[in-house]
Design a protein around this motif. Sequence first.
Motif, PDB file in Angstrom:
ATOM      1  N   GLU A  47      12.271 -33.005 -40.985  1.00 33.80           N
ATOM      2  CA  GLU A  47      11.538 -31.630 -40.502  1.00 33.80           C
ATOM      3  C   GLU A  47       9.908 -31.815 -41.036  1.00 33.80           C
ATOM      4  O   GLU A  47       9.480 -31.104 -40.537  1.00 33.80           O
ATOM      5  CB  GLU A  47      11.847 -31.267 -42.339  1.00 33.80           C
ATOM      6  CG  GLU A  47      12.937 -30.552 -41.591  1.00 33.80           C
ATOM      7  CD  GLU A  47      13.709 -30.524 -43.461  1.00 33.80           C
ATOM      8  OE1 GLU A  47      12.662 -30.437 -44.526  1.00 33.80           O
ATOM      9  OE2 GLU A  47      14.815 -30.464 -43.470  1.00 33.80           O
TER      10      GLU A  47
ATOM     11  N   THR B 266       7.246 -30.046 -38.464  1.00 36.66           N
ATOM     12  CA  THR B 266       6.408 -28.474 -38.859  1.00 36.66           C
ATOM     13  C   THR B 266       5.115 -29.322 -38.347  1.00 36.66           C
ATOM     14  O   THR B 266       4.549 -28.407 -38.441  1.00 36.66           O
ATOM     15  CB  THR B 266       5.931 -28.905 -40.231  1.00 36.66           C
ATOM     16  OG1 THR B 266       7.843 -28.597 -40.613  1.00 36.66           O
ATOM     17  CG2 THR B 266       5.614 -27.988 -41.403  1.00 36.66           C
ATOM     18  N   ARG B 267       4.507 -30.739 -38.530  1.00 37.06           N
ATOM     19  CA  ARG B 267       3.494 -30.811 -37.788  1.00 37.06           C
ATOM     20  C   ARG B 267       3.248 -30.796 -36.722  1.00 37.06           C
ATOM     21  O   ARG B 267       2.761 -29.931 -36.217  1.00 37.06           O
ATOM     22  CB  ARG B 267       3.615 -32.200 -37.895  1.00 37.06           C
ATOM     23  CG  ARG B 267       2.248 -32.851 -37.613  1.00 37.06           C
ATOM     24  CD  ARG B 267       2.192 -34.741 -37.906  1.00 37.06           C
ATOM     25  NE  ARG B 267       0.223 -35.253 -37.349  1.00 37.06           N
ATOM     26  CZ  ARG B 267      -0.145 -35.649 -38.669  1.00 37.06           C
ATOM     27  NH1 ARG B 267       0.188 -36.119 -39.585  1.00 37.06           N
ATOM     28  NH2 ARG B 267      -1.563 -35.353 -38.009  1.00 37.06           N
TER      29      ARG B 267
ATOM     30  N   LYS C 225       4.991 -28.198 -35.138  1.00 40.26           N
ATOM     31  CA  LYS C 225       4.659 -26.690 -35.218  1.00 40.26           C
ATOM     32  C   LYS C 225       3.452 -26.656 -35.152  1.00 40.26           C
ATOM     33  O   LYS C 225       3.002 -25.786 -34.880  1.00 40.26           O
ATOM     34  CB  LYS C 225       6.537 -26.585 -35.917  1.00 40.26           C
ATOM     35  CG  LYS C 225       5.811 -24.345 -36.326  1.00 40.26           C
ATOM     36  CD  LYS C 225       7.071 -23.951 -36.895  1.00 40.26           C
ATOM     37  CE  LYS C 225       7.104 -22.874 -37.149  1.00 40.26           C
ATOM     38  NZ  LYS C 225       8.127 -22.806 -37.653  1.00 40.26           N
ATOM     39  N   VAL C 226       2.880 -27.233 -36.290  1.00 39.40           N
ATOM     40  CA  VAL C 226       1.439 -26.509 -36.543  1.00 39.40           C
ATOM     41  C   VAL C 226       0.287 -26.950 -35.971  1.00 39.40           C
ATOM     42  O   VAL C 226      -0.794 -25.306 -35.243  1.00 39.40           O
ATOM     43  CB  VAL C 226       1.154 -26.984 -37.268  1.00 39.40           C
ATOM     44  CG1 VAL C 226      -0.952 -26.975 -38.657  1.00 39.40           C
ATOM     45  CG2 VAL C 226       1.374 -27.009 -39.042  1.00 39.40           C
TER      46      VAL C 226
ATOM     47  N   ILE D  11      -1.041 -19.651 -39.165  1.00 40.27           N
ATOM     48  CA  ILE D  11       0.213 -20.720 -39.368  1.00 40.27           C
ATOM     49  C   ILE D  11       0.427 -20.512 -40.917  1.00 40.27           C
ATOM     50  O   ILE D  11       2.250 -20.565 -40.698  1.00 40.27           O
ATOM     51  CB  ILE D  11      -1.408 -22.229 -39.984  1.00 40.27           C
ATOM     52  CG1 ILE D  11      -2.268 -22.654 -38.979  1.00 40.27           C
ATOM     53  CG2 ILE D  11      -0.352 -23.502 -40.572  1.00 40.27           C
ATOM     54  CD1 ILE D  11      -3.207 -23.914 -39.653  1.00 40.27           C
TER      55      ILE D  11
ATOM     56  N   LYS E  50       4.129 -18.598 -39.890  1.00 38.88           N
ATOM     57  CA  LYS E  50       4.876 -19.104 -38.516  1.00 38.88           C
ATOM     58  C   LYS E  50       5.411 -19.625 -39.460  1.00 38.88           C
ATOM     59  O   LYS E  50       5.901 -20.281 -39.112  1.00 38.88           O
ATOM     60  CB  LYS E  50       3.975 -18.875 -37.563  1.00 38.88           C
ATOM     61  CG  LYS E  50       3.158 -17.578 -36.834  1.00 38.88           C
ATOM     62  CD  LYS E  50       3.619 -18.016 -35.605  1.00 38.88           C
ATOM     63  CE  LYS E  50       3.240 -16.583 -34.839  1.00 38.88           C
ATOM     64  NZ  LYS E  50       2.603 -16.633 -34.101  1.00 38.88           N
ATOM     65  N   THR E  51       5.088 -20.851 -40.656  1.00 39.04           N
ATOM     66  CA  THR E  51       5.248 -21.981 -41.066  1.00 39.04           C
ATOM     67  C   THR E  51       6.053 -21.729 -42.131  1.00 39.04           C
ATOM     68  O   THR E  51       7.369 -22.081 -42.784  1.00 39.04           O
ATOM     69  CB  THR E  51       4.613 -22.839 -41.151  1.00 39.04           C
ATOM     70  OG1 THR E  51       3.378 -22.717 -41.948  1.00 39.04           O
ATOM     71  CG2 THR E  51       4.421 -23.842 -39.748  1.00 39.04           C
TER      72      THR E  51
ATOM     73  N   ILE F 135      -0.563 -30.416 -43.868  1.00 38.94           N
ATOM     74  CA  ILE F 135       0.881 -30.484 -43.467  1.00 38.94           C
ATOM     75  C   ILE F 135       1.309 -31.390 -44.583  1.00 38.94           C
ATOM     76  O   ILE F 135       2.259 -30.935 -45.110  1.00 38.94           O
ATOM     77  CB  ILE F 135       1.110 -31.229 -42.078  1.00 38.94           C
ATOM     78  CG1 ILE F 135       0.397 -31.330 -41.324  1.00 38.94           C
ATOM     79  CG2 ILE F 135       2.689 -31.670 -42.133  1.00 38.94           C
ATOM     80  CD1 ILE F 135       0.265 -29.699 -40.340  1.00 38.94           C
TER      81      ILE F 135
ATOM     82  N   ILE G 244       1.830 -27.441 -46.545  1.00 41.00           N
ATOM     83  CA  ILE G 244       2.853 -27.133 -45.956  1.00 41.00           C
ATOM     84  C   ILE G 244       3.983 -28.108 -46.166  1.00 41.00           C
ATOM     85  O   ILE G 244       4.810 -27.029 -46.663  1.00 41.00           O
ATOM     86  CB  ILE G 244       2.844 -26.634 -44.766  1.00 41.00           C
ATOM     87  CG1 ILE G 244       1.412 -26.050 -44.619  1.00 41.00           C
ATOM     88  CG2 ILE G 244       3.964 -26.070 -44.283  1.00 41.00           C
ATOM     89  CD1 ILE G 244       0.774 -25.378 -43.564  1.00 41.00           C
ATOM     90  N   THR G 245       3.888 -28.911 -46.686  1.00 43.15           N
ATOM     91  CA  THR G 245       5.829 -29.189 -46.350  1.00 43.15           C
ATOM     92  C   THR G 245       5.765 -30.002 -47.742  1.00 43.15           C
ATOM     93  O   THR G 245       6.844 -30.175 -47.922  1.00 43.15           O
ATOM     94  CB  THR G 245       5.958 -30.509 -45.411  1.00 43.15           C
ATOM     95  OG1 THR G 245       4.927 -31.965 -45.901  1.00 43.15           O
ATOM     96  CG2 THR G 245       5.744 -30.069 -44.031  1.00 43.15           C
TER      97      THR G 245
END
Length: 590
Positions: free
Chosen positions: A136, A140-141, A143-144, A255, A258-259, A540, A543-544
Amino acid sequence: MRTHYCNEIDESYIDKKIKVCGWVNKVRDHGGVIFIDLRDIKGLLQLVVNPDNKNIFNIAESIRNEFIISIEGTPRKRPEGSENEKIISGKVEVVVSEINILSKAETPPFQFEDNVNEDIRLKYRVHDLKNSKMQENLITRNKVATLIRNFLAKEEFLEIETPILTKATPEGARDYLVPSRVNQGTFFALPQSPQLFKQMLMMSGYEKYYQIAKCFRDEDLRADRQPEFTQLDIEMSFITQEDIISLIEKLFYEIFIKTLDVKLSLPIARISYKESMERFGTDRPDLRIPFELCTISNLVEDCGFKVFSEPAKKINHKVSALCIPRKANLSRKDIDTYTDYAISRGSKGLAYIKCNDISDLEKGLQSPILKFIDKKIIEKILIRVGAENGDIIFFSAGPSNLANNILGGLREKIAIDKNLLSESWKFIWVTDFPMFERDAESKKLKCLHHPFTMPIIENNSDIQNRSEEVLSCSYDLVLNGTELGGGSIRVNDKDVQNEIFKALGLKDNEVDEKFGFFMNALKYGCPPHGGIAFGLDRIIMLITKSKSIRDVIAFPKTQTASCSLTNAPSIISKDQINELGIKINNKDKK
Ligand code: ASP
């Protein structure tokens, strides 16, 4: 080899033939029926192998966890009570009609559920990366990074690569060096950042540049640092600080929506470096913490208590207070713990006032310092810090840096210890950093950002004459107490650039040796320009919600700057050493 990914198979596929492949997440033999949880990059799917087809059943019996298989089968509804609500394919299971083992696997080194230590995880990184949390994070990385690329492409930025084998660059850390075989005795440095190259691209007319760039800094490692890390590096010409700030705000808006589906409220707040130090004791303030520092120097200048009055009057010294709200519920033991903490940061002790009842200055307050300070002054302090009943006020008096460090650190520590951080994303720009600061040990001037930052000056002579007062056109973006990145408007005049080097104590020949190529380029014309760079790994990580930066990097280095998977860095052969024309001194040392 597949018609579908595991997590695509829901009730709409019942009775339709499908083919899937992946890893055996778990295999269970339920006395005659074998259940296999199959895993691929998108999710899980339950397979059932019945004993009626002997061939298939025999193969299934030999299957172990982490084997890689492909199957053909027909989805059916799971028996009532055995559904798994957590996964998309949780209402179905696939009855297997054909099965192939694509790769056998030895028993894995650990189970994903196990609480294995990080050394083991990094040594067996290939297995560790199969873990859904790691997958995941890397998804995500990606995606960003894709969002960033699309956003900047729309804004007409060009992605331009800059060299990895290069000359030392000036971010102030130690360089990683690579010996040259062709030019023996000389070394390349790996870039600490693409700073000089991106500025030279501006001189060449590439007005909007970006790069998702690998950077290398040989520094002592902390939880959120890596010797090799990734920066989002941006530079633009013919712009002001406002242009960069508003571009970056739009980018982060994109960012986050969208994330995380989080709508940032723009514009992001701003604070000057000076105010940030006063209110938070740091240049990376965490605004989730609901209390601040407060300077009280002018209240205690003549209070008669020397511990306060002397630093209150001295230049670059101050007296600050930090009022901890009642809800922190600090005990006597907490006060001792925080006193030890302050001492560990260089303080002699930690003065405090416990506010039991602020309406009664005689009996309502508890503190060893009360007897030294006039009640009227105490009253003013209580008003200035906004004290309420139940609060505890801590004080720090001394050199400003020290006082900031102690109370700023205490503010963060108490907020974490007592769970007083609000659950939110608190962004803030910190601007107007001083151009220079004096190194505590060497007493030499050094730059707070880097020497290519534009100083705010009236005359070039200010750089030398008023160096410690000069501010710079610089800005950092901070999120929840973590610096995400920073940048500046750059010097585009070679005389100003020379003055800065001089202020830093660089002699002409040193400037020539280190930055001659850059100064040479500068003299042929340079547009006004500026930029910024962000630590992508850190972004990242936040965000994660990962605890370590290593959890968002596929193959990171350990805390001791090595790679436990490949055992790099490693000893090289004598032939290679000879070929490079270098000598290793302590041969016996590993
Ligand atoms: N080169 C700077 C850094 O790596 C960022 C910048 O000024 O753009 O920190």
